[in-house]
Scaffold this active site. Sequence first.
Site, PDB file in Angstrom:
ATOM      1  N   GLU A   1       0.841  -1.201   0.000  1.00  0.00           N
ATOM      2  CA  GLU A   1       0.000   0.000   0.000  1.00  0.00           C
ATOM      3  C   GLU A   1       0.867   1.238   0.000  1.00  0.00           C
ATOM      4  O   GLU A   1       0.570   2.239  -0.653  1.00  0.00           O
ATOM      5  CB  GLU A   1      -0.921  -0.018   1.225  1.00  0.00           C
TER       6      GLU A   1
ATOM      7  N   SER B   1     -25.220  26.855 -17.645  1.00  0.00           N
ATOM      8  CA  SER B   1     -26.347  26.616 -16.745  1.00  0.00           C
ATOM      9  C   SER B   1     -26.174  25.303 -16.002  1.00  0.00           C
ATOM     10  O   SER B   1     -25.696  24.315 -16.556  1.00  0.00           O
ATOM     11  CB  SER B   1     -27.645  26.582 -17.561  1.00  0.00           C
TER      12      SER B   1
ATOM     13  N   ASP C   1     -30.029  -6.267  -5.974  1.00  0.00           N
ATOM     14  CA  ASP C   1     -29.202  -5.942  -7.144  1.00  0.00           C
ATOM     15  C   ASP C   1     -29.279  -4.448  -7.440  1.00  0.00           C
ATOM     16  O   ASP C   1     -28.269  -3.803  -7.748  1.00  0.00           O
ATOM     17  CB  ASP C   1     -29.634  -6.753  -8.366  1.00  0.00           C
TER      18      ASP C   1
ATOM     19  N   HIS D   1     -15.288   7.622 -11.109  1.00  0.00           N
ATOM     20  CA  HIS D   1     -16.508   7.936 -10.365  1.00  0.00           C
ATOM     21  C   HIS D   1     -16.837   9.402 -10.618  1.00  0.00           C
ATOM     22  O   HIS D   1     -16.015  10.277 -10.384  1.00  0.00           O
ATOM     23  CB  HIS D   1     -16.243   7.683  -8.881  1.00  0.00           C
TER      24      HIS D   1
END
Lengths: 745, 745
Positions: free
Chosen positions: B411, B614, B652, B675
Amino acid sequence: MGSEDKIIRWICRLTAITAFFLIGFIIGWFARPSSVNHERTSKSFLRDFMDEMHAENIKHHLRKFTKLPHLAGTQQNLNLAEQIRNEWMEFGLDSVELVPYDVLLSYPNKTNPNYISIVDQLGNEIFKTSLAEPVPEGYEDVADIVPPYSAFSAKGQPEDELVYVNYGRTEDFFKLERELGINCTGKILIARYGKIFRGNKVKNAVLAGAKGIILFSDPADYWAEDVEPYPKGWNLPGGGAQRGNVLNLNGAGDPLTPGYPAKEYTYRSSLEDAVGLPKIPVHPIGFHDAVHLLQNMGGPAPPDSWKGALNVSYRIGPGFTDGFRQNKVRMNIHTNNQVTRIYNVIGWIRGAVEPDRYIILGGHRDAWVFGGIDPVSGAAVVHENVRAAGKLMKKGWRPRRTLIFASWDAEEFGLQGSTEWAEDNARVLQERAVAYINADSAIEGMYTLRVDCTPSLHTLVYDITKKVLSPEEGEEGMSLYESWHKRDNWPEKDKPWISKLGSGSDFEAYFIRLGITSGRARYTKNRKTERYSSYPVYHSVYETYEIVERFYDPRFRRLEAVARVRGGLIFSLADSAVLPLDCVEYATSLSTYANSIHQLAKKHPEAMQQYVVSFDSLFSAAENFTVAARDFHQRLDQLDSSNALAVRMVNDQLMYLERAFIDPLGLPGRPFYRHIIFAPSSHNKYAGESFPGIYDALFDIENAAEPENAWNEVKRQISIAAFTVNAAAETLKPVVSETKTSIHN
Amino acid sequence: MGSEDKIIRWICRLTAITAFFLIGFIIGWFARPSSVNHERTSKSFLRDFMDEMHAENIKHHLRKFTKLPHLAGTQQNLNLAEQIRNEWMEFGLDSVELVPYDVLLSYPNKTNPNYISIVDQLGNEIFKTSLAEPVPEGYEDVADIVPPYSAFSAKGQPEDELVYVNYGRTEDFFKLERELGINCTGKILIARYGKIFRGNKVKNAVLAGAKGIILFSDPADYWAEDVEPYPKGWNLPGGGAQRGNVLNLNGAGDPLTPGYPAKEYTYRSSLEDAVGLPKIPVHPIGFHDAVHLLQNMGGPAPPDSWKGALNVSYRIGPGFTDGFRQNKVRMNIHTNNQVTRIYNVIGWIRGAVEPDRYIILGGHRDAWVFGGIDPVSGAAVVHENVRAAGKLMKKGWRPRRTLIFASWDAEEFGLQGSTEWAEDNARVLQERAVAYINADSAIEGMYTLRVDCTPSLHTLVYDITKKVLSPEEGEEGMSLYESWHKRDNWPEKDKPWISKLGSGSDFEAYFIRLGITSGRARYTKNRKTERYSSYPVYHSVYETYEIVERFYDPRFRRLEAVARVRGGLIFSLADSAVLPLDCVEYATSLSTYANSIHQLAKKHPEAMQQYVVSFDSLFSAAENFTVAARDFHQRLDQLDSSNALAVRMVNDQLMYLERAFIDPLGLPGRPFYRHIIFAPSSHNKYAGESFPGIYDALFDIENAAEPENAWNEVKRQISIAAFTVNAAAETLKPVVSETKTSIHN
């Protein structure tokens, strides 16, 4: 009554009571509904479903949908969408909706027509190509027949010498540039249609530095032997020309909104940044016109294999010969790109048991003109599929899974309707779509069935075709499977031939971008003896109802057979408790593809040795996949089909298998072609290439400027393919790791 | 016996028989097992599970795992992996495996140590920084303590003037270049640690054209008030320095194999093409050494806010002052990159009902030295979670879904172990992973709980913390929730504060690349009053067992509380019939984020008007999502929980909600940050940014060279965000379209 009697009587009573209790218990046990009790009746409904589809109805649908042109973005095509929506509702679908998108389309300028001319040294146009095709009898009064044009052509009036580039394939340009020493830079090219997707010809022309390209239909490629031109036969008349888009979208859909649906609020890139638009003018002509351009070219004579069937002694150019030496050719192109509203029609039958599992039957509705073959022979079949499904629902049937029927718009402009809907619904489709069956033209020849599908559908396709009768006269009682097998054998399997999926129709976004199990079926010509491209009148005004009714399928039995094949596929996929997908077939295909790409690489033995290129990881991955697939199907045989969750779990593994071949990073330079096993060829969108990443890395590698980099890219692509196949194998293994305590690689 | 009697008797018999039949039927009906009868007992097992975790055990695990250094890629860390595997098997997991990858790591050259020197005009090194930290008492005989270094630093011996750049943040460089007029090109920079991820400081230095950067820990950022340096207290000694990688991977994992797992057969790019390696030397020093470099700099005085707590009258440079004017600073860096084998430990408990649904608890094992806090305070907690789960299994419990426990390697070298495993298993995780709970350091302060998670976990986090007792003395009987709420209120909600997920730990690939519901929990400092960065001894040799045992958690009750929170989360996610995820909380957060990004844009009212920018589409999408979420939870209340497939279907939808925010195209220039709602800040990897695409497009837009293009990019990002939120809303709607016949947009 003695006490013994009494005892006996009590014993009898107790026995009776126990017996009835037990009977009650057993009945109670089995009376309780279990969720997988759906299978018993679905086979007979399959028979009913197939029998419900009739040639006469398909004929009727075809007639009805081909009276007017239905070009994408026009009022007529919106009217047709509304008609289809209304009829699907009447047939009994649960719901039907029109789903609009605002996409970039392309139309000729109505007041300033496109044409090609020969211009003499004084600047006079001494020849002009025709502005329209002669309209077939019976359609003289039809308005709004769009003249032949290349959709999305750049505007412009380039004028220069002409260079003939054969089919305009990559290899044709290699020959021109490398062997014949002809430079296309700044020239106007002329290529014959056929062999490859026209967009690839245009792309090659742009890469070669051309300033325009003319596409023509040569009888060598658009005439079947011993057949008369339409209307006496089904060959292309000399005044006919092939419309079509000349984009290189690589799966992007709407050129202004790549990756996202073209909704009202969606950001649109500028035309300069649009995906796939050619930077040069492009125009299609018939061979009556082409003769004039070809017969007076200069330069060396073309290789024999480049000579078409036109009886002219043309050369390759550049430079017109003789009196024409000082003449030039001029393209006059005024076609406009414009953002236009299109409409998909989407119909739903809610699944009874697993409504969140979707089987999609989709085909396009928009046509260049009447669309007698493309697409209405297919759309009429979809219409009959929907009608038959509605009929079954009235008999009490409802599929286990949800059925979605789609009538796509703007397929002819780059698969736009289907791609935008796929983009719009990518998230739910990724999670829920079991399969996509494509329904473009249902007939392109009169010989036998043609199926292109992913390997896991092979077995189902064979099973379904065994349940359909041959439509051929003289084959009464023979199954379609037998008839097809007899006509087009796959020697390695001794089964009927099935092709890989390429592109050029609406399954593209579903299969190659999203990784949804896909297939298509249609009636076709004899691929071994009939060497013309697609079918002669393809994308011309001569694609009428009559050409089908008189020549292609007078009894409409071939279309009926295709309807039953497509219908049988969606029925089985929607209704089988366990999905009828065959992973072992996928394994076999993967091994075949691995061998074949290895063979290709082995044409460079020295380089492979020098750069230490090995296919071992790919073969080992294919072997892993084979073992995983075999084990998976063995476990499937022991499945407790009364356990609803256990069935769902294996179905999820089956459904997501195709998804496992998707690489989110996409193929090099083609972010929307994400399937590592299959992609449209980079040199011909119509053809499917297996292991396309490796194939493209190997392409023309002997001429690579930096061989080490080129072979490194081959190695990288082998590594990606091997990983992807291994990863797909993992999805078929038991869902929980069974390793105990050893190190695992 | 009269016939009436007989009839009555028969009626009695029939009645009895019927009654017994019915009793049998009813018993039979209910005796048949239904698959969702699992709920009754799971609550009591949650209590058992939490009660099973004990402070004393965690203390024992921490002691055991911190005796030796466990640097990634070393024999000691492999030994620890094997020990953990063996103990997890003993605890009772179904299977445990070591999963190796071969990734690029970076180590100092053992025979040629790294240091910084001051060089006079004769070329003599008149000052050298220390080669190691003074080793804490009790560890003097430990071998293989790696000296402070910047992993993945480039090699080199650049020599030049020094420029002080404060924290090395983007805004610091703006100030230097735009206000102070100092050019960093070709200079050696010195920056203090803190505020942002060190890799971002290095990236900024490279962008500024520097040829090296020195990082130091200033007491202003690494000393808590009124605390003594270690070992008397828990502050950083002047000889301590912060190790750490200086990569800019943006989620790529192994720098040589971006997008693919680093297996033996995997193609590796060259070091030149590796992702995220800095092109310049980097080195960390403590403040005892830093003083020497800082106190003799030239140039103007730094702004007051740039002055740290070192009592030197340094300037900003360039140019050493006075006698040192002709001196230069030299970096001597000999750190090597090398491909090295690492090992994840992966343990499994097979789910009883839905084995193909995974809940992952993962945290890293590798440490810079002893890892007393980072990561072993976390790893010890995971160990106790596993032990408790094994204990429960021996009592007959088995979770409804599969539990996966992971001890990640490397890590500290860029989240490599977790990222490679995510890449390796992306396909199955995408389809099957319900949630990922991260388990890095479990403590970094002594004040209260800190939770960072996705909004759909908020409610579950609150529920679980209500079931855990406060670990604080004087709060006996108070829940952790109350204690936390009292100490860190979220004013808008009047609930305890929860943060967005940033990055810098192993959830990154799971949350930001794959879109798996994720969260993390640990004990922390008072974020309002304790202004030092992370915790003082972070990544130094002083992160020992003793610092936890003496200062951070002498009773080990804080770690026990964290164990119960993390354990409670995975237990509830694994065992609840309906997933305990709250879509309405997600909706609320989306609206908040939309408002806040809109506020940011509104700082440019003229430009927004000029370029017609906008946010309506984004607000409208958030509203759609809100309605869909509310309706979804209303339908959930009416769910027939005895219908196994119906339960699976809503689960689900819940599971795939987070996935719906993933855009396969990724954020601009960051293909592995996919994401659309959350990403690590482009200016500080540790911080989470909401609507990161829009945020980055707006960043510094007032200085954009081409404002129109810049604002077009803002509009494009708003469109992508609006589409993504709408698409996520679609996933929560009923799984079959309910539109009847109207046009739908």
